[in-house]
Design an enzyme around this catalytic site. Structure first.
Site, PDB file in Angstrom:
ATOM      1  N   ASP A  19       0.830  -1.205   0.000  1.00 39.34           N
ATOM      2  CA  ASP A  19       0.000   0.000   0.000  1.00 39.34           C
ATOM      3  C   ASP A  19       0.869   1.261   0.000  1.00 39.34           C
ATOM      4  O   ASP A  19       1.990   1.252   0.508  1.00 39.34           O
ATOM      5  CB  ASP A  19      -0.915  -0.016   1.234  1.00 39.34           C
ATOM      6  CG  ASP A  19      -2.072   0.961   1.100  1.00 39.34           C
ATOM      7  OD1 ASP A  19      -2.412   1.339  -0.040  1.00 39.34           O
ATOM      8  OD2 ASP A  19      -2.634   1.355   2.138  1.00 39.34           O
ATOM      9  N   GLY A  22       0.021   5.504  -4.353  1.00 44.15           N
ATOM     10  CA  GLY A  22      -0.547   6.805  -4.717  1.00 44.15           C
ATOM     11  C   GLY A  22       0.097   7.936  -3.932  1.00 44.15           C
ATOM     12  O   GLY A  22       0.439   8.988  -4.484  1.00 44.15           O
ATOM     13  N   ARG A  32      -0.618   9.144 -10.021  1.00 45.85           N
ATOM     14  CA  ARG A  32      -0.690   7.907  -9.242  1.00 45.85           C
ATOM     15  C   ARG A  32      -0.112   6.719 -10.015  1.00 45.85           C
ATOM     16  O   ARG A  32       0.499   5.814  -9.438  1.00 45.85           O
ATOM     17  CB  ARG A  32      -2.152   7.609  -8.853  1.00 45.85           C
ATOM     18  CG  ARG A  32      -2.728   8.591  -7.840  1.00 45.85           C
ATOM     19  CD  ARG A  32      -4.192   8.275  -7.537  1.00 45.85           C
ATOM     20  NE  ARG A  32      -4.359   6.928  -7.005  1.00 45.85           N
ATOM     21  CZ  ARG A  32      -4.181   6.590  -5.724  1.00 45.85           C
ATOM     22  NH1 ARG A  32      -3.866   7.516  -4.832  1.00 45.85           N
ATOM     23  NH2 ARG A  32      -4.345   5.362  -5.340  1.00 45.85           N
ATOM     24  N   ASN A  67     -11.259  -2.602  -5.044  1.00 43.38           N
ATOM     25  CA  ASN A  67     -10.507  -1.615  -5.840  1.00 43.38           C
ATOM     26  C   ASN A  67     -11.220  -1.217  -7.138  1.00 43.38           C
ATOM     27  O   ASN A  67     -10.828  -0.239  -7.782  1.00 43.38           O
ATOM     28  CB  ASN A  67      -9.087  -2.107  -6.146  1.00 43.38           C
ATOM     29  CG  ASN A  67      -8.140  -2.023  -4.959  1.00 43.38           C
ATOM     30  OD1 ASN A  67      -7.238  -2.837  -4.811  1.00 43.38           O
ATOM     31  ND2 ASN A  67      -8.320  -1.018  -4.098  1.00 43.38           N
ATOM     32  N   GLU A 206       1.391 -12.887  12.787  1.00 42.94           N
ATOM     33  CA  GLU A 206       1.985 -11.681  13.389  1.00 42.94           C
ATOM     34  C   GLU A 206       1.855 -10.525  12.398  1.00 42.94           C
ATOM     35  O   GLU A 206       2.167 -10.684  11.216  1.00 42.94           O
ATOM     36  CB  GLU A 206       3.472 -11.922  13.692  1.00 42.94           C
ATOM     37  CG  GLU A 206       3.730 -12.979  14.741  1.00 42.94           C
ATOM     38  CD  GLU A 206       3.182 -12.607  16.111  1.00 42.94           C
ATOM     39  OE1 GLU A 206       3.222 -11.404  16.458  1.00 42.94           O
ATOM     40  OE2 GLU A 206       2.718 -13.510  16.827  1.00 42.94           O
TER      41      GLU A 206
HETATM   42  C1  IPE Z   1      -5.487  -2.674  -0.078  1.00 42.33           C
HETATM   43  O1  IPE Z   1      -5.160  -1.348  -0.241  1.00 42.33           O
HETATM   44  C2  IPE Z   1      -5.532  -3.369  -1.421  1.00 42.33           C
HETATM   45  C3  IPE Z   1      -4.246  -3.539  -2.097  1.00 42.33           C
HETATM   46  C4  IPE Z   1      -3.081  -3.179  -1.638  1.00 42.33           C
HETATM   47  C5  IPE Z   1      -4.320  -4.194  -3.395  1.00 42.33           C
HETATM   48  P1  IPE Z   1      -6.262  -0.202  -0.386  1.00 42.33           P
HETATM   49  O2  IPE Z   1      -5.534   1.059  -0.594  1.00 42.33           O
HETATM   50  O3  IPE Z   1      -7.256  -0.594  -1.427  1.00 42.33           O
HETATM   51  O4  IPE Z   1      -6.985  -0.262   1.033  1.00 42.33           O
HETATM   52  P2  IPE Z   1      -7.872   0.827   1.781  1.00 42.33           P
HETATM   53  O5  IPE Z   1      -8.934   1.272   0.808  1.00 42.33           O
HETATM   54  O6  IPE Z   1      -6.978   1.943   2.164  1.00 42.33           O
HETATM   55  O7  IPE Z   1      -8.413   0.109   2.960  1.00 42.33           O
HETATM   56  C1  IPE Z   2      -1.595   0.242  -3.344  1.00 46.30           C
HETATM   57  O1  IPE Z   2      -1.390   1.611  -3.395  1.00 46.30           O
HETATM   58  C2  IPE Z   2      -1.872  -0.340  -4.697  1.00 46.30           C
HETATM   59  C3  IPE Z   2      -3.253  -0.812  -4.887  1.00 46.30           C
HETATM   60  C4  IPE Z   2      -4.223  -0.689  -4.044  1.00 46.30           C
HETATM   61  C5  IPE Z   2      -3.522  -1.472  -6.148  1.00 46.30           C
HETATM   62  P1  IPE Z   2      -2.578   2.645  -3.369  1.00 46.30           P
HETATM   63  O2  IPE Z   2      -2.991   2.906  -4.775  1.00 46.30           O
HETATM   64  O3  IPE Z   2      -3.673   2.188  -2.498  1.00 46.30           O
HETATM   65  O4  IPE Z   2      -1.867   3.917  -2.772  1.00 46.30           O
HETATM   66  P2  IPE Z   2      -2.446   4.928  -1.689  1.00 46.30           P
HETATM   67  O5  IPE Z   2      -2.906   4.097  -0.530  1.00 46.30           O
HETATM   68  O6  IPE Z   2      -3.565   5.647  -2.346  1.00 46.30           O
HETATM   69  O7  IPE Z   2      -1.295   5.801  -1.354  1.00 46.30           O
HETATM   70 MG    MG Z   3      -4.087   2.427  -0.519  1.00 47.00          MG
END
Ligand code: IPE
Ligand code: IPE
Ligand code: MG
Length: 244
Positions: A19, A22, A32, A67, A206
């Site tokens: 995560d 973005g 992004r 997603n 964990e």
């Molecule tokens: C979890 O991340 C899904 C992936 C890393 C593929 P998200 O960014 O979608 O999770 P939330 O929305 O912050 O919970």
């Molecule tokens: C994780 O990064 C990738 C996916 C969920 C596919 P994010 O796209 O959720 O990045 P943030 O959380 O918005 O920074």
């Molecule tokens: Mg995210």
């Protein structure tokens, strides 16, 4: 007497929530998509580091059932990135002895992607050096619901007696059937939640939440998390060695 330092050694199975792509991009005033692209580089490094450390299973969250709620352009970009990752990396992973398994819902997905994923699974099926489990279009509640549906059907057909439905039976009907539960779950990006990832499988896992964004997930950060795992005391409901 000083408390003995627990040593769990190396986790056999590590699950990762990749995560923060973005936010990594936003901090650099980039789109992004640039974060997602850099995230693929981090993934390549993580697979190498996991294998180097002696980890046997790595499960990565690449796209969640939820997603799809993102803007269509980002969704297409992410699907395209997966397609490209499979096309460009599978041959090398195969040479390195990596078996690829995909978990998540396949119904309703673009037929081309499903074929690509199934080809990768088929090609690498006999590999035993390392297992890369890709959670794609994955949601844990959806997975458990699908398993319940299959079990219910077997009960209706008289193939399973309801009294025989034990935790192991449910576990074997999940997409992860046959894969040991994760020992360690790492989430990058600072958020402290599961986001519908491996709810059943993480009953005794964990958890380590780290602030680094996924594109910055280096071998060093990975090693630190594994070292912290080594110092945790896992009790599984029992008592620690001293108390016992
Ligand atoms: C979890 O991340 C899904 C992936 C890393 C593929 P998200 O960014 O979608 O999770 P939330 O929305 O912050 O919970
Ligand atoms: C994780 O990064 C990738 C996916 C969920 C596919 P994010 O796209 O959720 O990045 P943030 O959380 O918005 O920074
Ligand atoms: Mg995210």
């Amino acid at each position: 007497m000083p408390k003995p330092v627990p040593s769990n050694g190396i986790p056999r199975h590590v699950a990762i929530i990749m995560d923060g792509n973005g936010r990594w991009a936003r901090e650099r005033k980039l789109p992004r998509s640039a974060g997602h692209r850099q995230g693929v580089e981090a993934l390549r490094g993580a697979v190498r580091t996991a294998a180097d450390l002696g980890i046997e299973y790595l499960t990565i969250y690449s796209f969640s059932s939820e997603n799809w709620a993102r803007p269509p352009a980002e969704v297409s970009f992410l699907l395209d990135l997966l397609r490209r990752f499979i096309r460009t990396d599978v041959a090398e992973l195969h040479r390195a002895g990596v078996r690829i398994t995909v978990i998540g819902e396949r119904d309703g997905l673009d037929a081309g992607i499903v074929e690509l994923l199934e080809d990768a699974e088929r090609l690498t099926r006999e590999n035993t050096r390392f297992r890369l489990v890709v959670a794609f279009n994955y949601g844990s509640r959806q997975e458990i619901t699908r398993a319940a549906r299959v079990i219910a059907r077997k009960v209706a057909e008289g193939k399973i007696d309801p009294g025989d439905i034990a935790p192991a039976v449910l576990a074997n009907h999940l997409d992860t059937g046959g894969i040991p539960d994760p020992d360690l779950l790492i989430r990058t990006g600072g958020e402290q939640r599961l986001s519908n990832y491996l709810l059943w499988q993480c009953a005794y896992t964990e958890f380590i939440f780290i602030p680094e964004y996924w594109p910055d997930f280096s071998a060093e950060v990975f090693r630190r998390a594994v070292a912290e795992y080594g110092s945790r005391e896992r009790r599984f409901g029992g008592l620690n060695a001293q108390t016992a």
